[in-house]
Structures are given as structure tokens and as C-alpha cells.
Design a protein around this motif. Structure first.
Motif, PDB file in Angstrom:
ATOM      1  N   GLN A 173      36.965  37.464  33.021  1.00  0.00           N
ATOM      2  CA  GLN A 173      35.526  37.649  32.825  1.00  0.00           C
ATOM      3  C   GLN A 173      35.254  39.046  32.282  1.00  0.00           C
ATOM      4  O   GLN A 173      34.369  39.222  31.450  1.00  0.00           O
ATOM      5  N   GLU A 174      36.036  40.016  32.736  1.00  0.00           N
ATOM      6  CA  GLU A 174      35.867  41.381  32.262  1.00  0.00           C
ATOM      7  C   GLU A 174      36.112  41.470  30.755  1.00  0.00           C
ATOM      8  O   GLU A 174      35.396  42.175  30.033  1.00  0.00           O
ATOM      9  N   TYR A 175      37.128  40.735  30.273  1.00  0.00           N
ATOM     10  CA  TYR A 175      37.448  40.751  28.849  1.00  0.00           C
ATOM     11  C   TYR A 175      36.289  40.177  28.030  1.00  0.00           C
ATOM     12  O   TYR A 175      35.856  40.792  27.045  1.00  0.00           O
ATOM     13  N   LEU A 176      35.796  39.002  28.443  1.00  0.00           N
ATOM     14  CA  LEU A 176      34.682  38.404  27.699  1.00  0.00           C
ATOM     15  C   LEU A 176      33.440  39.283  27.781  1.00  0.00           C
ATOM     16  O   LEU A 176      32.740  39.451  26.775  1.00  0.00           O
ATOM     17  N   ALA A 177      33.181  39.827  28.942  1.00  0.00           N
ATOM     18  CA  ALA A 177      32.018  40.706  29.101  1.00  0.00           C
ATOM     19  C   ALA A 177      32.112  41.903  28.159  1.00  0.00           C
ATOM     20  O   ALA A 177      31.127  42.256  27.498  1.00  0.00           O
ATOM     21  N   ALA A 178      33.295  42.493  28.059  1.00  0.00           N
ATOM     22  CA  ALA A 178      33.480  43.641  27.168  1.00  0.00           C
ATOM     23  C   ALA A 178      33.246  43.236  25.718  1.00  0.00           C
ATOM     24  O   ALA A 178      32.583  43.962  24.959  1.00  0.00           O
ATOM     25  N   LYS A 179      33.766  42.077  25.315  1.00  0.00           N
ATOM     26  CA  LYS A 179      33.569  41.598  23.938  1.00  0.00           C
ATOM     27  C   LYS A 179      32.096  41.317  23.652  1.00  0.00           C
ATOM     28  O   LYS A 179      31.632  41.500  22.537  1.00  0.00           O
ATOM     29  N   LEU A 180      31.372  40.841  24.674  1.00  0.00           N
ATOM     30  CA  LEU A 180      29.945  40.543  24.527  1.00  0.00           C
ATOM     31  C   LEU A 180      29.064  41.779  24.716  1.00  0.00           C
ATOM     32  O   LEU A 180      27.845  41.706  24.534  1.00  0.00           O
ATOM     33  N   LYS A 181      29.689  42.873  25.142  1.00  0.00           N
ATOM     34  CA  LYS A 181      28.978  44.128  25.419  1.00  0.00           C
ATOM     35  C   LYS A 181      27.937  43.956  26.534  1.00  0.00           C
ATOM     36  O   LYS A 181      26.790  44.406  26.418  1.00  0.00           O
ATOM     37  N   ILE A 182      28.384  43.263  27.590  1.00  0.00           N
ATOM     38  CA  ILE A 182      27.565  43.113  28.794  1.00  0.00           C
ATOM     39  C   ILE A 182      28.453  43.423  29.992  1.00  0.00           C
ATOM     40  O   ILE A 182      29.680  43.531  29.856  1.00  0.00           O
ATOM     41  N   SER A 183      27.857  43.539  31.160  1.00  0.00           N
ATOM     42  CA  SER A 183      28.654  43.803  32.359  1.00  0.00           C
ATOM     43  C   SER A 183      29.370  42.526  32.808  1.00  0.00           C
ATOM     44  O   SER A 183      28.973  41.414  32.453  1.00  0.00           O
ATOM     45  N   GLN A 184      30.407  42.710  33.601  1.00  0.00           N
ATOM     46  CA  GLN A 184      31.125  41.562  34.151  1.00  0.00           C
ATOM     47  C   GLN A 184      30.190  40.749  35.033  1.00  0.00           C
ATOM     48  O   GLN A 184      30.238  39.523  35.035  1.00  0.00           O
ATOM     49  N   ARG A 198      24.303  33.891  22.024  1.00  0.00           N
ATOM     50  CA  ARG A 198      25.385  34.192  22.968  1.00  0.00           C
ATOM     51  C   ARG A 198      26.405  33.053  22.984  1.00  0.00           C
ATOM     52  O   ARG A 198      27.598  33.292  23.058  1.00  0.00           O
ATOM     53  N   LEU A 199      25.944  31.821  22.896  1.00  0.00           N
ATOM     54  CA  LEU A 199      26.859  30.671  22.854  1.00  0.00           C
ATOM     55  C   LEU A 199      27.794  30.778  21.649  1.00  0.00           C
ATOM     56  O   LEU A 199      29.011  30.601  21.781  1.00  0.00           O
ATOM     57  N   MET A 227      33.130  32.133  19.355  1.00  0.00           N
ATOM     58  CA  MET A 227      33.990  32.913  18.458  1.00  0.00           C
ATOM     59  C   MET A 227      35.091  33.623  19.237  1.00  0.00           C
ATOM     60  O   MET A 227      36.250  33.616  18.828  1.00  0.00           O
ATOM     61  N   ILE A 228      34.738  34.213  20.365  1.00  0.00           N
ATOM     62  CA  ILE A 228      35.723  34.920  21.183  1.00  0.00           C
ATOM     63  C   ILE A 228      36.781  33.948  21.706  1.00  0.00           C
ATOM     64  O   ILE A 228      37.975  34.248  21.710  1.00  0.00           O
ATOM     65  N   LEU A 229      36.326  32.766  22.131  1.00  0.00           N
ATOM     66  CA  LEU A 229      37.244  31.763  22.686  1.00  0.00           C
ATOM     67  C   LEU A 229      37.982  30.972  21.604  1.00  0.00           C
ATOM     68  O   LEU A 229      38.859  30.172  21.915  1.00  0.00           O
ATOM     69  N   LYS A 230      37.613  31.196  20.336  1.00  0.00           N
ATOM     70  CA  LYS A 230      38.251  30.528  19.196  1.00  0.00           C
ATOM     71  C   LYS A 230      38.071  29.009  19.256  1.00  0.00           C
ATOM     72  O   LYS A 230      39.013  28.234  19.105  1.00  0.00           O
ATOM     73  N   ASN A 264      32.830  24.176  30.467  1.00  0.00           N
ATOM     74  CA  ASN A 264      33.712  24.215  29.300  1.00  0.00           C
ATOM     75  C   ASN A 264      34.090  25.652  28.954  1.00  0.00           C
ATOM     76  O   ASN A 264      35.249  25.945  28.662  1.00  0.00           O
ATOM     77  N   ILE A 265      33.119  26.531  28.992  1.00  0.00           N
ATOM     78  CA  ILE A 265      33.383  27.940  28.701  1.00  0.00           C
ATOM     79  C   ILE A 265      34.382  28.497  29.704  1.00  0.00           C
ATOM     80  O   ILE A 265      35.367  29.139  29.333  1.00  0.00           O
ATOM     81  N   ARG A 266      34.152  28.241  30.970  1.00  0.00           N
ATOM     82  CA  ARG A 266      35.030  28.737  32.031  1.00  0.00           C
ATOM     83  C   ARG A 266      36.448  28.196  31.859  1.00  0.00           C
ATOM     84  O   ARG A 266      37.440  28.934  31.969  1.00  0.00           O
ATOM     85  N   LYS A 267      36.555  26.907  31.560  1.00  0.00           N
ATOM     86  CA  LYS A 267      37.859  26.262  31.415  1.00  0.00           C
ATOM     87  C   LYS A 267      38.642  26.847  30.237  1.00  0.00           C
ATOM     88  O   LYS A 267      39.835  27.121  30.356  1.00  0.00           O
ATOM     89  N   ILE A 268      37.981  27.023  29.106  1.00  0.00           N
ATOM     90  CA  ILE A 268      38.647  27.589  27.938  1.00  0.00           C
ATOM     91  C   ILE A 268      39.014  29.047  28.179  1.00  0.00           C
ATOM     92  O   ILE A 268      40.096  29.504  27.793  1.00  0.00           O
ATOM     93  N   ARG A 269      38.138  29.781  28.831  1.00  0.00           N
ATOM     94  CA  ARG A 269      38.448  31.177  29.162  1.00  0.00           C
ATOM     95  C   ARG A 269      39.716  31.239  30.006  1.00  0.00           C
ATOM     96  O   ARG A 269      40.638  32.020  29.722  1.00  0.00           O
ATOM     97  N   ALA A 270      39.806  30.399  31.006  1.00  0.00           N
ATOM     98  CA  ALA A 270      40.994  30.376  31.863  1.00  0.00           C
ATOM     99  C   ALA A 270      42.221  29.908  31.088  1.00  0.00           C
ATOM    100  O   ALA A 270      43.314  30.461  31.255  1.00  0.00           O
ATOM    101  N   TYR A 271      42.058  28.917  30.232  1.00  0.00           N
ATOM    102  CA  TYR A 271      43.169  28.407  29.422  1.00  0.00           C
ATOM    103  C   TYR A 271      43.745  29.510  28.536  1.00  0.00           C
ATOM    104  O   TYR A 271      44.956  29.609  28.358  1.00  0.00           O
ATOM    105  N   ARG A 272      42.879  30.335  27.999  1.00  0.00           N
ATOM    106  CA  ARG A 272      43.306  31.437  27.129  1.00  0.00           C
ATOM    107  C   ARG A 272      43.765  32.661  27.928  1.00  0.00           C
ATOM    108  O   ARG A 272      44.132  33.677  27.356  1.00  0.00           O
ATOM    109  N   TYR A 273      43.703  32.589  29.252  1.00  0.00           N
ATOM    110  CA  TYR A 273      44.056  33.697  30.142  1.00  0.00           C
ATOM    111  C   TYR A 273      43.177  34.919  29.910  1.00  0.00           C
ATOM    112  O   TYR A 273      43.614  36.058  30.041  1.00  0.00           O
ATOM    113  N   TYR A 274      41.913  34.670  29.542  1.00  0.00           N
ATOM    114  CA  TYR A 274      40.950  35.749  29.390  1.00  0.00           C
ATOM    115  C   TYR A 274      40.233  35.941  30.725  1.00  0.00           C
ATOM    116  O   TYR A 274      39.875  34.979  31.391  1.00  0.00           O
TER     117      TYR A 274
END
Length: 89
Positions: free
Chosen positions: A27-38, A55-56, A61-64, A15-25
Motif C-alpha cells: 500500500q505504501e508503494y501505491l500511495a507513493a506513486k499516487l502521491k497520497i499517504s498510505q 484515480r482509477l 496504470m501503476i498496476l499495469k 480487484n485493485i487489492r488483489k492485483i496489488r498483492a499479485y504484483r507484490y506491491y
């Protein structure tokens, strides 16, 4: 029991992966927002790293999206809800 946990974990990270792709985010973007490496973020999506509650919620929150939706809905229903919400705003 362990197989059920593995299946549910795969559903959540799917679900996380699907929403990330849907939002065109990326992995680097989410990693930066989470302050972790890609690489660390990639391990979450692949299910190699445990996903903490904190983390969930942060990812949700990032994926809205609601964290509960990431846990309970299948990918198709989740995308439909998000698309409907996007149309309203």
C-alpha cells in the motif's frame, strides 16, 4: 439500487487489492506513486473513500492493467488475464 452500487464498489476495490498483492506491491508503494499517504490509500481499498475516475485510471496504470478490467471482471478472471499477459512478456 444502493446495495448494487455498494457491491460493485467492493468488487472494484477488491480487484485493485488483489492485483496489488499479485504484483507484490505494498500500500505504501501505491500511495507513493499516487502521491497520497498510505492511510489515504488504505481508505480507498477499504471503500471508505470515493474512487474518482482519474484515480482509477492512475491506479490501473501503476498496476499495469486496463481500467475497464478492474470494473468488469471478477478477481479470478482478472488474475488469469494478468498472469497470461506476464507470461507473454
Amino acid at each position: 439500487m444502493e446495495n448494487v452500487l455498494v457491491f460493485k464498489t467492493r468488487e472494484v476495490v477488491g480487484n485493485i487489492r488483489k492485483i496489488r498483492a499479485y504484483r507484490y506491491y505494498t500500500q505504501e508503494y501505491l500511495a507513493a506513486k499516487l502521491k497520497i499517504s498510505q492511510n489515504a490509500y488504505s481508505k480507498i481499498e477499504l471503500g471508505y473513500s470515493k474512487l474518482t475516475i482519474d484515480r482509477l485510471f492512475h491506479i490501473a496504470m501503476i498496476l499495469k492493467v486496463e481500467a475497464a478490467n478492474l470494473l468488469t471482471l471478477n478477481q479470478h478472471d482478472l488474475i488469469k488475464i494478468i498472469a497470461d499477459d506476464d507470461e507473454k512478456t
